[in-house]
Design a protein around this motif. Sequence first.
Motif, PDB file in Angstrom:
ATOM      1  N   THR A  10       0.836  -1.201   0.000  1.00 26.44           N
ATOM      2  CA  THR A  10       0.000   0.000   0.000  1.00 26.44           C
ATOM      3  C   THR A  10       0.872   1.253   0.000  1.00 26.44           C
ATOM      4  OG1 THR A  10      -0.126  -0.060   2.417  1.00 26.44           O
ATOM      5  CG2 THR A  10      -1.903  -1.142   1.191  1.00 26.44           C
ATOM      6  N   HIS A  11       0.423   2.254  -0.723  1.00 26.93           N
ATOM      7  CA  HIS A  11       1.126   3.529  -0.809  1.00 26.93           C
ATOM      8  C   HIS A  11       0.115   4.663  -0.788  1.00 26.93           C
ATOM      9  CE1 HIS A  11       4.770   1.355  -2.149  1.00 26.93           C
ATOM     10  NE2 HIS A  11       3.942   0.651  -2.893  1.00 26.93           N
ATOM     11  N   LYS A  12       0.529   5.798  -0.256  1.00 28.36           N
ATOM     12  CA  LYS A  12      -0.300   7.006  -0.291  1.00 28.36           C
ATOM     13  C   LYS A  12       0.595   8.202  -0.587  1.00 28.36           C
ATOM     14  CE  LYS A  12      -0.262   7.342   4.797  1.00 28.36           C
ATOM     15  NZ  LYS A  12       0.340   8.653   4.997  1.00 28.36           N
ATOM     16  N   PHE A  13       0.117   9.053  -1.513  1.00 22.82           N
ATOM     17  CA  PHE A  13       0.911  10.183  -1.959  1.00 22.82           C
ATOM     18  C   PHE A  13       0.085  11.462  -1.938  1.00 22.82           C
ATOM     19  CE2 PHE A  13       2.464   6.530  -4.628  1.00 22.82           C
ATOM     20  CZ  PHE A  13       3.585   6.282  -3.858  1.00 22.82           C
ATOM     21  N   ALA A  14       0.751  12.567  -1.617  1.00 25.61           N
ATOM     22  CA  ALA A  14       0.118  13.879  -1.705  1.00 25.61           C
ATOM     23  C   ALA A  14       0.198  14.375  -3.139  1.00 25.61           C
ATOM     24  CB  ALA A  14       0.813  14.859  -0.767  1.00 25.61           C
ATOM     25  N   VAL A  15      -0.890  14.970  -3.620  1.00 25.74           N
ATOM     26  CA  VAL A  15      -0.916  15.573  -4.955  1.00 25.74           C
ATOM     27  C   VAL A  15      -1.486  16.978  -4.822  1.00 25.74           C
ATOM     28  CG1 VAL A  15      -1.752  15.419  -7.328  1.00 25.74           C
ATOM     29  CG2 VAL A  15      -1.277  13.319  -6.033  1.00 25.74           C
ATOM     30  N   ILE A  16      -0.732  17.962  -5.295  1.00 18.44           N
ATOM     31  CA  ILE A  16      -1.167  19.347  -5.157  1.00 18.44           C
ATOM     32  C   ILE A  16      -0.760  20.112  -6.411  1.00 18.44           C
ATOM     33  CG2 ILE A  16       0.945  20.129  -3.987  1.00 18.44           C
ATOM     34  CD1 ILE A  16      -0.873  21.832  -2.149  1.00 18.44           C
ATOM     35  N   SER A  17      -1.579  21.069  -6.824  1.00 14.74           N
ATOM     36  CA  SER A  17      -1.281  21.843  -8.030  1.00 14.74           C
ATOM     37  C   SER A  17      -1.266  23.332  -7.708  1.00 14.74           C
ATOM     38  CB  SER A  17      -2.325  21.562  -9.115  1.00 14.74           C
ATOM     39  OG  SER A  17      -3.591  22.068  -8.730  1.00 14.74           O
ATOM     40  N   PHE A  18      -0.397  24.050  -8.395  1.00 21.45           N
ATOM     41  CA  PHE A  18      -0.304  25.495  -8.246  1.00 21.45           C
ATOM     42  C   PHE A  18      -0.428  26.131  -9.631  1.00 21.45           C
ATOM     43  CE2 PHE A  18       2.649  24.048  -4.710  1.00 21.45           C
ATOM     44  CZ  PHE A  18       1.666  24.148  -3.731  1.00 21.45           C
ATOM     45  N   SER A  19      -1.407  27.016  -9.789  1.00 23.09           N
ATOM     46  CA  SER A  19      -1.637  27.669 -11.073  1.00 23.09           C
ATOM     47  C   SER A  19      -0.808  28.944 -11.184  1.00 23.09           C
ATOM     48  CB  SER A  19      -3.122  28.003 -11.225  1.00 23.09           C
ATOM     49  OG  SER A  19      -3.498  29.000 -10.288  1.00 23.09           O
ATOM     50  N   LYS A  20      -0.859  29.566 -12.346  1.00 23.19           N
ATOM     51  CA  LYS A  20      -0.099  30.800 -12.567  1.00 23.19           C
ATOM     52  C   LYS A  20      -0.554  31.912 -11.635  1.00 23.19           C
ATOM     53  CE  LYS A  20       0.952  29.896 -17.432  1.00 23.19           C
ATOM     54  NZ  LYS A  20       0.821  30.371 -18.826  1.00 23.19           N
ATOM     55  N   ALA A  21      -1.822  31.873 -11.233  1.00 24.55           N
ATOM     56  CA  ALA A  21      -2.364  32.925 -10.375  1.00 24.55           C
ATOM     57  C   ALA A  21      -2.152  32.662  -8.891  1.00 24.55           C
ATOM     58  CB  ALA A  21      -3.859  33.092 -10.647  1.00 24.55           C
ATOM     59  N   SER A  22      -1.522  31.547  -8.549  1.00 25.70           N
ATOM     60  CA  SER A  22      -1.358  31.183  -7.139  1.00 25.70           C
ATOM     61  C   SER A  22      -0.445  32.162  -6.410  1.00 25.70           C
ATOM     62  CB  SER A  22      -0.778  29.772  -7.017  1.00 25.70           C
ATOM     63  OG  SER A  22      -1.621  28.821  -7.616  1.00 25.70           O
ATOM     64  N   GLN A  23      -0.880  32.546  -5.209  1.00 23.64           N
ATOM     65  CA  GLN A  23      -0.059  33.349  -4.304  1.00 23.64           C
ATOM     66  C   GLN A  23       0.402  32.427  -3.182  1.00 23.64           C
ATOM     67  OE1 GLN A  23       0.756  36.560  -4.976  1.00 23.64           O
ATOM     68  NE2 GLN A  23      -0.416  36.330  -6.875  1.00 23.64           N
ATOM     69  N   LEU A  24       1.674  32.075  -3.203  1.00 24.39           N
ATOM     70  CA  LEU A  24       2.176  31.035  -2.314  1.00 24.39           C
ATOM     71  C   LEU A  24       3.204  31.608  -1.351  1.00 24.39           C
ATOM     72  CD1 LEU A  24       2.604  28.307  -5.079  1.00 24.39           C
ATOM     73  CD2 LEU A  24       0.613  28.702  -3.616  1.00 24.39           C
ATOM     74  N   GLU A  25       2.722  32.424  -0.441  1.00 20.64           N
ATOM     75  CA  GLU A  25       3.623  33.075   0.506  1.00 20.64           C
ATOM     76  C   GLU A  25       3.506  32.519   1.912  1.00 20.64           C
ATOM     77  OE1 GLU A  25       2.881  37.239   0.204  1.00 20.64           O
ATOM     78  OE2 GLU A  25       3.544  37.380  -1.892  1.00 20.64           O
ATOM     79  N   SER A  26       2.659  31.523   2.086  1.00 20.29           N
ATOM     80  CA  SER A  26       2.493  30.909   3.407  1.00 20.29           C
ATOM     81  C   SER A  26       2.017  29.474   3.230  1.00 20.29           C
ATOM     82  CB  SER A  26       1.481  31.687   4.253  1.00 20.29           C
ATOM     83  OG  SER A  26       0.170  31.548   3.709  1.00 20.29           O
ATOM     84  N   GLU A  27       2.147  28.699   4.296  1.00 20.74           N
ATOM     85  CA  GLU A  27       1.676  27.321   4.259  1.00 20.74           C
ATOM     86  C   GLU A  27       0.169  27.282   4.035  1.00 20.74           C
ATOM     87  OE1 GLU A  27       2.545  23.346   6.859  1.00 20.74           O
ATOM     88  OE2 GLU A  27       1.670  25.036   7.950  1.00 20.74           O
ATOM     89  N   TYR A  28      -0.547  28.200   4.653  1.00 21.30           N
ATOM     90  CA  TYR A  28      -2.003  28.250   4.487  1.00 21.30           C
ATOM     91  C   TYR A  28      -2.384  28.450   3.026  1.00 21.30           C
ATOM     92  CZ  TYR A  28      -6.765  30.015   4.498  1.00 21.30           C
ATOM     93  OH  TYR A  28      -8.087  30.214   4.214  1.00 21.30           O
ATOM     94  N   GLU A  29      -1.690  29.355   2.333  1.00 19.54           N
ATOM     95  CA  GLU A  29      -2.000  29.621   0.932  1.00 19.54           C
ATOM     96  C   GLU A  29      -1.726  28.403   0.060  1.00 19.54           C
ATOM     97  OE1 GLU A  29       0.267  33.131   0.110  1.00 19.54           O
ATOM     98  OE2 GLU A  29      -1.406  34.461   0.601  1.00 19.54           O
ATOM     99  N   MET A  30      -0.719  27.614   0.430  1.00 22.51           N
ATOM    100  CA  MET A  30      -0.424  26.397  -0.339  1.00 22.51           C
ATOM    101  C   MET A  30      -1.522  25.354  -0.156  1.00 22.51           C
ATOM    102  SD  MET A  30       3.689  25.775  -0.116  1.00 22.51           S
ATOM    103  CE  MET A  30       4.790  26.710  -1.175  1.00 22.51           C
TER     104      MET A  30
END
Length: 265
Positions: A38-58
């Motif tokens: 068994t395996h489990k993986f995180a999958v997350i995407s960030f678009s061009k408009a993403s503001q990624l200045e904090s963990e919350y925003e991610m």
Amino acid sequence: YNQFQRPGEMDSLSRLLKNSEGLLQAFQLLDKTPVYDTHKFAVISFSKASQLESEYEMYSEDRGASTDYFSFLTRLGKLFELTKASRELYLGGLDRQGRDGKYGIRWADNSSHVVFHVNSLINLEMNQTDEEMRIRQRKRHLGNDSVWIIWNETERPLNLDLIKSSCIMYFIIITNAANQLYRIKITCRNAQVRPEELLGSSLWLVSQDRLAKLTRKIAMCLDICCITCRNDQEVCTNYSSRLRQIKMIKARFANQDYHPNGSKR
């Protein structure tokens, strides 16, 4: 095998075990280890408009990614409804009652079952005023995954140090390299083995139709490495764990006196 290939040696090779409470408990423990990995993986995407200045925003990122990302997800695994999942189905910790969301993505073959914790499919708790509480369901799953798959359309470097988790060991970062080609890059965090040592490289250029399959294979190899390092063993899979338990059962119970009504497991 013994019954059909070596019938004349059955009496000397096999025997019924004596019924006992200890034997029952040993088999119950063995049953808790799946016959597949068994395996489990995180999958997350960030678009061009993403503001990624904090963990919350991610973690709270829900802006629509490109159609290429959704095509990638459909090839990565199969969408299924969590509330309709059977009890035997491996869900990687996702809630069957819908608390984590309505849908999940999984993939399986004869030897492995994989669940993808897709960030945008897990509920945000918008009724919470505290930012940390809003993302706690997403962070509870993704933050406990050793391998992250990141689809990055921001066209700028990511500050992955914003993601606070001691469980994460590898990031698989996917970016568009133009002409229907994609770049896969692996970065490490808290990993004892570098990807170059394990896979021969940390950078690949791959076509869109092969992207999901290669990403999944890389993630599974990295996860086996993570599990092995955490358990301080050469190889640690469900197969090897079941074999180890069976050998322990043999060592503990096979020498007990034969009982005609013994367990037939």
